[in-house]
Write an enzyme that holds these catalytic residues in place. Structure first.
Site, mmCIF file in Angstrom:
data_model
loop_
_atom_site.group_PDB
_atom_site.id
_atom_site.type_symbol
_atom_site.label_atom_id
_atom_site.label_comp_id
_atom_site.label_asym_id
_atom_site.label_seq_id
_atom_site.Cartn_x
_atom_site.Cartn_y
_atom_site.Cartn_z
ATOM 1 N N ASP A 121 30.859 51.543 44.819
ATOM 2 C CA ASP A 121 30.261 50.579 45.476
ATOM 3 C C ASP A 121 30.752 49.048 45.309
ATOM 4 O OD1 ASP A 121 28.681 52.597 46.344
ATOM 5 O OD2 ASP A 121 27.006 51.986 45.306
ATOM 6 N N ASP B 136 24.429 54.100 43.856
ATOM 7 C CA ASP B 136 23.281 53.894 42.995
ATOM 8 C C ASP B 136 21.727 54.098 43.890
ATOM 9 O OD1 ASP B 136 23.481 52.044 45.067
ATOM 10 O OD2 ASP B 136 23.739 50.174 43.703
ATOM 11 N N ASP C 179 22.848 57.833 48.189
ATOM 12 C CA ASP C 179 23.955 58.261 47.700
ATOM 13 C C ASP C 179 24.325 59.629 47.187
ATOM 14 O OD1 ASP C 179 25.310 55.729 48.434
ATOM 15 O OD2 ASP C 179 24.753 55.109 46.558
#
EC number: 7.2.2.10
Length: 1212
Positions: free
Chosen positions: A468, A789, A793
């Site tokens: 990410d 997070d 996900d």
């Protein structure tokens, strides 16, 4: 027993209630039964019994706004009456149980039996002492008084067996203890937000009591049962309890029941806690399981007795029940037979970790070789003895001599067993365990909390990391640095006097009210530090902007408390915006919106001018603004956010559920550029990754220009390279065919060059990860690590080989799905994980190199010695000592080598690199040659060199000779120095490099040396040692030191010359790729064969179904026999919490779900589209319904989401 304690627990509580009846207006039982109702029933029940939720709050003496008073006394009382929020864990195995398990080892059992026979025989005296004539080699035995000494060998063997067992058990026990420590650490870290005495506080989950007012928000895992009091747009995924994968919408008047263990997928709100711990819904199920588990063990024992003759044993029944639950829907059984198959079909997680696979294979090979050797040894010894005694010397077999002969045979048998014991590397599993446990412990210090042991080792093989952006590569401290207000683009924060007052008021309200009220900016903890940002970081950045404009957001929130907000559209990954509707004093409505600028600007038709008046905002104005304002901001690596508002008349009231009409015709107030600086240590970490052969890809929800700018700052892309930066839409367009199905070939064209995926949805992330993992594009299968997070996900984290969740910013859902939690959310910690993973691999190779040298030498010495001199030069007890030091201590010493930066200079090993490389093979054989040469020299001419008596051909119970003691001592010295050689496996010269950084290693080498001195000087009869003189010791040590010199000699021989050396312990390609995938490669098959293959698939499927049905019937029958067992309860205990059933259907229902089907069907689909294939398509769609629940293999509970009707709806 489990039953007892639980019922005790309840009865205690009930006793408490009867006495405390008057304290609170409702008892625990009432609340428990209330929580068992769902939806409208519950609403009715609340109305009838209590009136409304407010009334329940009053009865529980709590206030919906202020929460509990939070006094210690009150909390204690609540804990006593309603129980604590804690589910007692299952008891760990006791040390004795572990000892018992260690004793189950076959070789140890054989040894014990041999030792006991030997002991028994030594105490048995044949009648009539006239046995001198029995055997030839009986010479000088009697003078020693063999009767006294005969028992020593047996006893010593038993003792060493006990040692081995205790060491193994102790290791298991400490591992278990560490693991429990880890679990409790993970649990302690879980905090939850509650309101106490009007203050919002975070407390550990275990501290929550009945009557608490908890704030729930997107991404939480609910820690207790409760009633929804107020909030907005709350959607909950209850699949972990009910198996329904659709999100359930909660509202005060329709369905206020919030259950523990379920996940908040959207929205926020407050709940009144009504049941905790063992009394919550999850707790009740856990208790049933806990009690069930213990009963089951009892039954298991009984069952084993019965099932010998019975049709099949309990374990099978269990498996089959698990399978039955799954195959109740005959449609799905194409998934394949029993539970094991399904594991394969599920995720890559279920396969044995690469290392374990290779090790098991190697251990089996070595074991077989050892067995053959030991058998040959015994046969040769027995034959030689019988031929020598009865044929050559023509002795008759006298009855009174029988015991003597038997003693000889037992001795031979013991020698054979020792050869076997030395050949089998028991230390292997031990080394792996120690190495992993040690790494996990040390990784805690490097901010990696490992949830699954093998993740640590898989990380060493990682070839790709999909990371990410926000919070991992960047600091996650958002600050507004540019703004566009009233037709002016300010490159830094504007002076408040430049901004029109009307615009300013709108702006402050729009930011203050349209954000989670839990988001605040608090004064810094230390002088001179930055202000603390609490809550959502993007919102903190906007609130910071308000403060920078010398305004305050608190008054606006004070006028409009959270309870008064009329309607909230919370942020989610589909909307990419958040809106809040308030009712103005004149009864009309105003809605504030904020969100990603390209999305919100599309919905604006007006914009505030410099004078604070709205003016028309046409599409061409918008295009110009994108060019002049948004793109320049994005190219500086800023996230652009647009703030807007819209007014609605009071009557007619708009239809709030029709989002598309509401979120339209907005008036833009301003656009801000928020900077999230790259973490200073990230570029270096990414450089290390690239040097180590790991590709870093960035997957983010941000604008593509922002993403590209940050990727360049991090060093993920270097200008001038050939790479791709795609947006989610473009990515989807490129990987799907005309029908909208995802095709692997199309993904293969993209992923090798893809470096940045921007504006991506969680589904895109999952698709990318799956595409890279399933790709056959490279010769090695890619091993992918992913960071995540958010709640959504989950699927990607589970699909990846290693999932990293963020410890600080991560939601509980993400943490549950991950393998490793990054406690500092920092990308550079991932690099440390890679280093540790590679280190585990290397430690085990070091140990193997050492261990196999010992094995080869010991086996050959024992074997040839036994054949030539009828007696192994290394005695059983000595062998066991060698085995013990070599196995246990060496695995400790070599498995705890700390990692060095040099590990990051080589490419990943990949899945089918052999454990023992050519270099290692060269080292093993080279050192074996040196050791064998010396030992045989000592064996046959040693007595002349040292002028001592020869130890060869000694009679049965003769005293230990110096000759054989020297051989034993030299052998051990050579091993000790070779242990130092084994520290390097890539042919490095300096074996002492960094040796003092590893105190454990030094201690063990010195300790072993000390014990060896004691054994030789004082070991005496049990160890078959006689004390040595100093000069003899010197010679032994000198020969040992020769190992180091010889190591240098071996290092000079180039490995490339030694083509004949075989590697060992590789996983072949064949074992790894299931058959279907192989079929997929062979695309150029003629048409007839294709038809045939489709026929085969259908035929197999038919067979499969029949088998399944038989199995279901059997399973039912078995469950009737077994007193209606609870199916597969032992694994399912985790399934409630640990595997939320992520359904990918939720995030984007419009994509046809044929991307996840079984490989074989895929092949059939691609191969043509004649009529029968349509049948396949339906089937595969139905299968995909099940393939998308990530963990359906384990238990009845988690497989219920796949009722056939349900999967039909979702996938077709």
């Amino acid at each position: 027993m489990g039953d007892m304690t639980n019922s005790d627990f309840y009865s205690k509580n009930q006793r408490n209630e009867s006495s405390h009846g008057g304290e609170f207006g409702c008892t625990m039982e009432e609340l428990r039964s209330l929580m068992e109702l769902r939806g409208t029933e519950a609403v009715v029940k609340i109305k009838e019994t209590y009136g409304d939720t407010e009334a329940i709050c009053r009865r529980l003496k709590t206030s919906p706004v202020e929460g509990l008073p939070g006094t210690a006394l009150d909390l204690e009382k609540r804990k006593q009456i309603f129980g604590q929020n804690f589910i007692p864990p299952k008891k760990p195995k006791t040390f004795l149980q572990l000892v018992w398990e260690a004793l189950q080892d076959v070789t140890l059992i054989i040894l014990e039996i041999a030792a006991i026979i030997s002991l028994g025989l030594s105490f048995y005296h044949p009648p009539g002492e006239s046995n001198e004539g029995c055997a030839t080699a009986q010479g000088g035995a009697e003078d020693e008084g063999e009767a006294e000494a005969g028992w020593i060998e047996g006893a010593a063997i038993l003792l060493s067996v006990i040692c081995v067992v205790l060491v193994t058990a102790f290791n298991d026990w400490s591992k278990e203890k560490q693991f429990r420590g880890l679990q409790s650490r993970i649990e302690q870290e879980q905090k939850f937000t509650v309101v106490r005495a009007g203050q919002v506080v975070q407390i550990p989950v275990a501290e929550i009591v009945v009557g608490d007012i908890a704030q729930v928000k997107y991404g939480d895992l609910l820690p207790a049962d409760g009633l929804f009091i107020q909030g907005n747009d709350l959607k909950i995924d209850e699949s972990s309890l009910t198996g329904e994968s659709d999100q359930v919408r909660k509202s005060v008047d329709k369905d206020p029941m919030l259950l523990s263990g379920t996940h908040v997928m959207e929205g926020s709100g407050r709940m009144l806690v009504t049941a905790v711990g063992v009394n919550s819904q999850t707790g009740i199920i856990f208790t049933l399981l806990g009690a069930g588990g213990e009963e089951e063990e009892k039954k298991d024992k009984k069952g084993r007795g019965k099932s010998k003759g019975g049709p099949f044993s309990l374990n099978q029944a269990k498996q089959q029940d698990g399978a039955a639950a799954m195959e109740m829907q005959p449609l799905k059984s194409a998934e394949g037979g029993d539970a094991d198959d399904k594991k394969k079909a599920n995720t890559h997680k279920k396969e044995k970790s690469v290392l374990q696979g290779k090790l098991t294979k190697l251990a089996v090979q070595i074991g077989k070789a050892g067995l053959v050797m030991s058998a040959i040894t015994v046969i040769i010894l027995v034959l030689y003895f019988t031929v020598d005694t009865f044929v050559v010397n023509k002795k008759p077999w006298l009855p009174e001599c029988t015991p003597v002969y038997v003693q000889y045979f037992v001795k031979f048998f013991i020698i054979g067993v020792t050869v076997l014991v030395v050949a089998v590397p028991e230390g292997l599993p031990l080394a792996v365990t120690i190495s992993l446990a040690y790494s996990v412990k040390k990784m805690m210090k490097d901010n990696n909390l490992v949830r699954h042991l093998d993740a640590c080792e898989t990380m060493g093989n990682a070839t790709a990391i999909c990371s990410d952006k926000t919070g991992t590569l960047t600091t996650n401290r958002m600050t507004v640095v540019q703004a566009y207000i009233g037709d002016v683009h300010y490159k830094e924060i504007p002076d408040p006097s430049n901004v029109n007052s009307k615009t300013m008021e709108l702006l402050v309200n729009a930011i203050a009210i349209n954000s989670a009220y839990t988001t605040k900016i608090l004064p810094p903890e230390k002088e001179g530090a930055l202000p603390r940002q609490v809550g959502n970081k993007t919102e903190c950045g906007l609130l910071g902007f308000v403060l920078d404009l010398k305004q305050d957001y608190e008054p606006a929130r004070g006028q409009m408390p959270e309870e008064k907000l009329y309607k909230v559209y919370t942020f989610n990954s589909v909307r990419k915006s958040m809106s809040t509707v308030i009712r103005l004093p004149d009864e009309s409505f105003r809605m504030y919106s904020k969100g990603a600028s390209e999305i919100v600007l599309k919905k604006c038709c007006k914009i505030l001018s410099g004078a604070g008046e709205p003016r028309v905002f046409r599409p061409r104005d918008r295009d110009e603004m994108v060019k002049k304002v948004i793109e320049p901001m994005a190219c500086d690596g800023l996230r652009t956010i647009c703030v807007a508002y819209r007014d609605f008349p009071s009557s007619p009231e708009p239809d709030w559920d029709n989002e598309n009409d509401i979120l339209n015709d907005l008036t833009c107030i301003c656009v801000v550029g928020i900077e999230d600086p790259v973490r200073p240590e990230v570029p270096e970490a990414i450089r290390k990754c690239q040097r180590a052969g790991i590709t870093v890809r960035m997957v983010t929800g941000d604008n593509i220009n922002t993403a590209r700018a940050i990727a360049i700052k991090c060093g993920i892309i270097h200008p001038g390279e050939d790479f791709l930066c795609l947006e989610g839409k473009e990515f989807n367009r490129r990987i799907r065919n005309e029908k909208g199905e995802i095709e692997q070939e199309r993904i293969d064209k993209i992923w090798p060059k893809l470096r940045v995926l921007a504006r991506s949805s969680p589904t895109d992330k999952h698709t990318l990860v799956k595409g890279i993992i399933d790709s056959t594009h490279t010769e090695q299968r890619q091993v992918v690590a992913v960071t995540g997070d958010g709640t959504n996900d989950g699927p990607a984290l589970k699909k990846a080989d290693v999932g990293f969740a963020m410890g600080i910013a991560g939601t509980d859902v993400a943490k549950e799905a991950s393998d490793i939690i990054l406690t500092d959310d920092n990308f550079s910690s991932i690099v440390k994980a890679v280093m540790w993973g590679r280190n585990v691999y290397d430690s085990i190779s070091k140990f193997l190199q050492f261990q196999l040298t010992v094995n080869v030498v010991a086996v050959i010495v024992a074997f040839t010695g036994a054949c030539i001199t009828q007696d192994s030069p290394l005695k059983a007890v000595q062998m066991l000592w060698v085995n013990l030091i070599m196995d246990t201590f060496a695995s400790l010493a070599l498995a705890t080598e700390p990692p060095t930066e040099t590990l990051l200079l080589r490419k990943p090993y990949g899945r089918n690199k052999p454990l023992i490389s050519r270099t290692m093979m060269k080292n093993i054989l080279g050192h074996a040659v040196y050791q064998l040469t010396l030992i045989f020299t000592l064996l046959f001419v040693g007595e002349k060199m040292f002028q001592i008596d020869s130890g060869r051909n000694a009679p049965l119970h003769s005293p230990p000779s110096e000759h054989y003691t020297i051989i034993f001592n030299t052998f051990v010295m050579m091993q000790l120095f070779n242990e130092i050689n084994a520290r390097k496996i890539h042919g490095e010269r300096n074996v002492f490099d960094g040796i003092f950084r590893n105190p454990i290693f030094c201690t063990i080498v010195l300790g072993t040396f000390a014990i060896q001195i004691v054994i030789v000087q004082f070991g005496g009869k049990p160890f078959s040692c006689s004390p040595l003189q100093l000069d003899q010791w010197m010679w032994c040590i000198f020969i040992g030191l020769g190992e180091l010199v010889w190591g240098q000699v071996i290092a000079t021989i180039p490995t490339s010359r030694l083509k004949f050396l075989k590697e060992a312990g590789r996983l072949t390609q064949k074992e790894e790729i299931p058959e279907e995938e192989l079929n997929e490669d062979v695309e150029e098959i003629d048409h007839a064969e294709r038809e045939l293959r489709r026929g085969q698939i259908l035929w197999f499927r038919g067979l499969n179904r029949i088998q399944t049905q038989i199995r279901v019937v059997k399973a039912f029958r078995s469950s009737l026999y077994e007193g209606l067992e609870k199916p597969e309860s032992r694994t399912s205990i985790h399934n409630f919490m640990a595997h939320p059933e992520f359904r990918i259907e939720d995030s984007q229902p419009h994509i046809p779900l044929i991307d996840d089907t079984d490989l074989e069907e895929d092949a059939a689909l691609k191969q043509n589209s004649s009529p029968p294939s349509s049948l396949n398509k339906n089937n595969s769609a139905i299968d995909s319904g099940i393939n998308l629940t990530t963990d359906t293999s384990k238990s009845a509970t988690s497989s219920s989401p796949g009722s056939p009707i349900h999967s039909l709806e979702t996938s077709l």
